[in-house]
Scaffold this active site. Structure first.
Site, mmCIF file in Angstrom:
data_model
loop_
_atom_site.group_PDB
_atom_site.id
_atom_site.type_symbol
_atom_site.label_atom_id
_atom_site.label_comp_id
_atom_site.label_asym_id
_atom_site.label_seq_id
_atom_site.Cartn_x
_atom_site.Cartn_y
_atom_site.Cartn_z
ATOM 1 N N ASP A 179 45.178 29.996 0.940
ATOM 2 C CA ASP A 179 44.098 30.590 0.850
ATOM 3 C C ASP A 179 44.454 32.049 1.597
ATOM 4 O O ASP A 179 45.420 32.374 1.758
ATOM 5 C CB ASP A 179 42.940 30.000 1.586
ATOM 6 C CG ASP A 179 41.793 30.094 1.086
ATOM 7 O OD1 ASP A 179 41.119 31.169 1.182
ATOM 8 O OD2 ASP A 179 41.054 29.232 0.615
ATOM 9 N N HIS A 250 40.864 34.123 -3.318
ATOM 10 C CA HIS A 250 41.581 33.390 -2.207
ATOM 11 C C HIS A 250 43.080 33.633 -2.119
ATOM 12 O O HIS A 250 43.635 32.513 -1.982
ATOM 13 C CB HIS A 250 41.041 32.013 -2.120
ATOM 14 C CG HIS A 250 39.532 31.798 -1.917
ATOM 15 N ND1 HIS A 250 39.062 32.103 -0.798
ATOM 16 C CD2 HIS A 250 38.243 31.364 -2.887
ATOM 17 C CE1 HIS A 250 37.848 31.826 -0.914
ATOM 18 N NE2 HIS A 250 37.636 31.465 -2.053
ATOM 19 N N GLU A 320 35.399 31.799 -6.447
ATOM 20 C CA GLU A 320 34.887 32.931 -5.743
ATOM 21 C C GLU A 320 35.967 33.978 -5.819
ATOM 22 O O GLU A 320 36.832 34.288 -4.901
ATOM 23 C CB GLU A 320 34.915 32.554 -4.139
ATOM 24 C CG GLU A 320 33.934 31.431 -4.051
ATOM 25 C CD GLU A 320 33.633 30.986 -2.597
ATOM 26 O OE1 GLU A 320 32.578 30.563 -2.146
ATOM 27 O OE2 GLU A 320 34.900 31.046 -1.877
#
Length: 546
Positions: A179, A250, A320
């Protein structure tokens, strides 16, 4: 309700056979048919340690024996456990079924069967009621996602969580390895991913609104041999490990290690650190051939670490991914034009489709968060539906497999009660009863479409779970309730008998105590666990999949 002997998850059927009891003793042994010897080793290691009994090998026709057998007539992962005056017989539809039957046997012996050494109890006997248990799982994917990128969990902690998963008949560990805040797996051809990307200089305490910081560096990673050990340990417990390498969002830890992976024509990627806070990060991977080749190299090493027979799925994230940098990037816009794509959503779809084809050619299946639906779903992709049910419904209706993990129901990092008593009161309130009443299959799906819901998963993101004690507190006892939802063929949510579940949990807390699990007490946090209002306030509206 029928007497289920305080078993969790509740079995399909349990039938008592009178008042007789069978006692394990010094003469008790284990007869293991070919294909069940792994369970025999596990029984000797666990029950042998707790009881002090040797449980030596014996013949199946001898009395005072625990018999482990395969019966292909039973369902996959299903089992039948019988206790009579001459011993115990566990028949499984496959090796996994035998193992799940052994887990039930351990529960029947009581909480002290979960200890690592026998208690000094003179005259203690280990007895079982005469009964038959017929059982099999509802879903073939019964998962837990563990985020080790936000806060690193040492290998011993991961092995411990695998044992706890097995105790609740969960069979998939979704391993969130990368991440913005850290890269946790050694990739030998790209050593800076762990040399630089596994460490951040400080850490936000609490959630994004918190003014507090832990100024100590944080990090860590698993060597390739660590990963092989984790995978083998899981496989011995019939748990598949699904690794996640998050792309194209990410990814700031990877860009910090290798700045050329980022959109360097719109941002100075050489100055990006490993991120020290939480939320949706704007720095995403550049859609270049160099990026594709780089991650192909990552996945090549990953496929060696996670063999197909135990890890057929590879998770690529896909959630995202802000498109602002791609909109501003001449290189990204040129790639859109070159490929004849409509927009940046289709550019992300192109990125995911590339790895869907790449993984399929190597005998693997791609799975990603439901954002991979945007811009068109890759042909062989499976969807982790986290933003509610809608993504999963859309995917199932289109013929794609789905793992249901909606944040509103099964994000176990979210708060467990209203008010300020929870250690870090973030997210939706999801009580033990809320999790117990979760239904993974939406009623809008037809019977044919519902078959594409291959399972369900509870997710634990670790922004505010910085150590083992906090992980335990967030997971348990709610993961016990989730395990029953995933395994048992329960009635509709409103018809589920939560009072009976609570009754069975009263005994199960003793098992968790013996295992040393720091669960949230039924009455709420203990005084030392409370930090009222210290680290932020609940989210307003739908929180992101941080």
């Amino acid at each position: 309700m029928a007497d289920h002997m305080d078993l969790i998850p509740v079995p399909r059927r349990l039938t008592r056979a009178g008042d007789g009891r069978y006692a394990l003793g010094e003469r008790t042994g284990i007869a293991a048919q070919e294909g069940t010897r792994g369970t025999a080793r596990w029984l000797r290691a666990t029950l042998g340690a707790a009881t002090g009994l040797e449980l030596a090998p014996k013949g199946a026709d001898e009395d005072d024996t625990v018999r482990l057998l395969l019966d292909p007539a039973l369902e996959p992962e299903g089992y039948r456990l019988r206790v009579t005056g001459t011993g115990v017989t566990i028949e499984g539809g496959d090796a996994a079924g035998v193992f799940w039957g052994a887990q039930t046997l351990r529960q029947l012996l009581g909480p002290d069967a979960y200890r690592r050494a026998p208690l000094p109890a003179p005259g203690r006997t280990w007895t079982l009621p005469h009964l038959t248990v017929d059982d099999a799982p509802r879903f073939r994917w019964r998962g837990m996602m563990l985020d080790v990128a936000r806060h690193f969990m040492p290998k011993a902690g991961v092995l411990r969580q695998l044992d706890l998963m097995a105790a609740h008949k969960l069979n998939v560990l979704h391993f969130h390895l990368t991440d913005d805040q850290g890269w946790r797996v050694e990739i030998k051809r790209h050593p800076k991913l762990t040399e630089r990307g596994a460490w951040r200089s400080r850490t936000k305490l609490g959630h994004r609104a918190s003014p507090l910081w832990d100024e100590r560096p944080h990090g860590g990673f698993y060597t390739q041999d660590d990963i092989r050990e984790i995978v083998a340990y899981a496989a011995a417990r019939h748990i598949a490990v699904v690794p996640e390498i998050d792309v194209p969002g990410h990814s700031q830890a990877a860009i910090h290690a290798y700045p050329e992976l980022g959109n360097s024509d719109v941002v100075d990627t050489s100055s990006l650190p490993v991120w020290d806070t939480w939320g949706v990060n704007p720095n995403v991977l550049a859609p270049t051939d160099n990026t594709l080749r780089f991650y192909e190299g990552v996945f090549e090493e990953l496929l060696d670490l996670f063999p197909a027979e135990t890890s057929p799925f590879i998770h690529v994230g896909g959630d995202e991914c802000p498109k602002d940098q791609w909109r501003a990037s001449p290189a990204a816009q040129a790639r859109i034009a070159e490929l004849g794509l409509k927009d940046e959503d289709e550019l992300q779809s192109w990125f995911i489709r590339h790895f869907d084809s790449w993984l399929s050619a190597r005998g693997r299946r791609l799975i990603g968060w439901d954002e991979i639906l945007e811009g068109g779903l890759a042909p062989g992709a499976t969807v982790s539906s986290w933003r509610g049910y809608e993504g999963g419904i859309t995917a199932a209706q289109a013929g794609h497999d789905v793992v249901m993990c909606p944040e509103q129901q099964v994000y176990l990092n979210y708060r467990q009660a209203p008010g300020d008593d929870e250690p870090v009161p973030i997210g939706y309130v999801r009580t033990l009863e809320d999790v117990y009443r979760f239904e993974p299959v939406p009623p809008r799906l037809s019977a044919e479409q519902a078959r594409h819901v291959i399972g369900t998963q509870a997710n634990l993101w670790t922004e505010v779970t910085e150590d083992e004690r906090r992980v335990d507190y967030q997971l348990y006892p709610r993961l016990c309730a989730f395990g029953e939802v995933a395994w048992s063929g329960l009635p509709a949510p409103g018809a589920r008998d939560f009072a009976d579940f609570e009754r069975r949990m009263a005994a199960h807390y003793g098992r968790l105590d013996a295992l040393g699990v720091g669960y949230r007490p039924p009455g709420g946090p203990l005084p030392w666990q409370r930090r009222p209002g210290l680290l932020g306030r609940p989210f307003e509206g739908a929180p992101p999949n941080v």
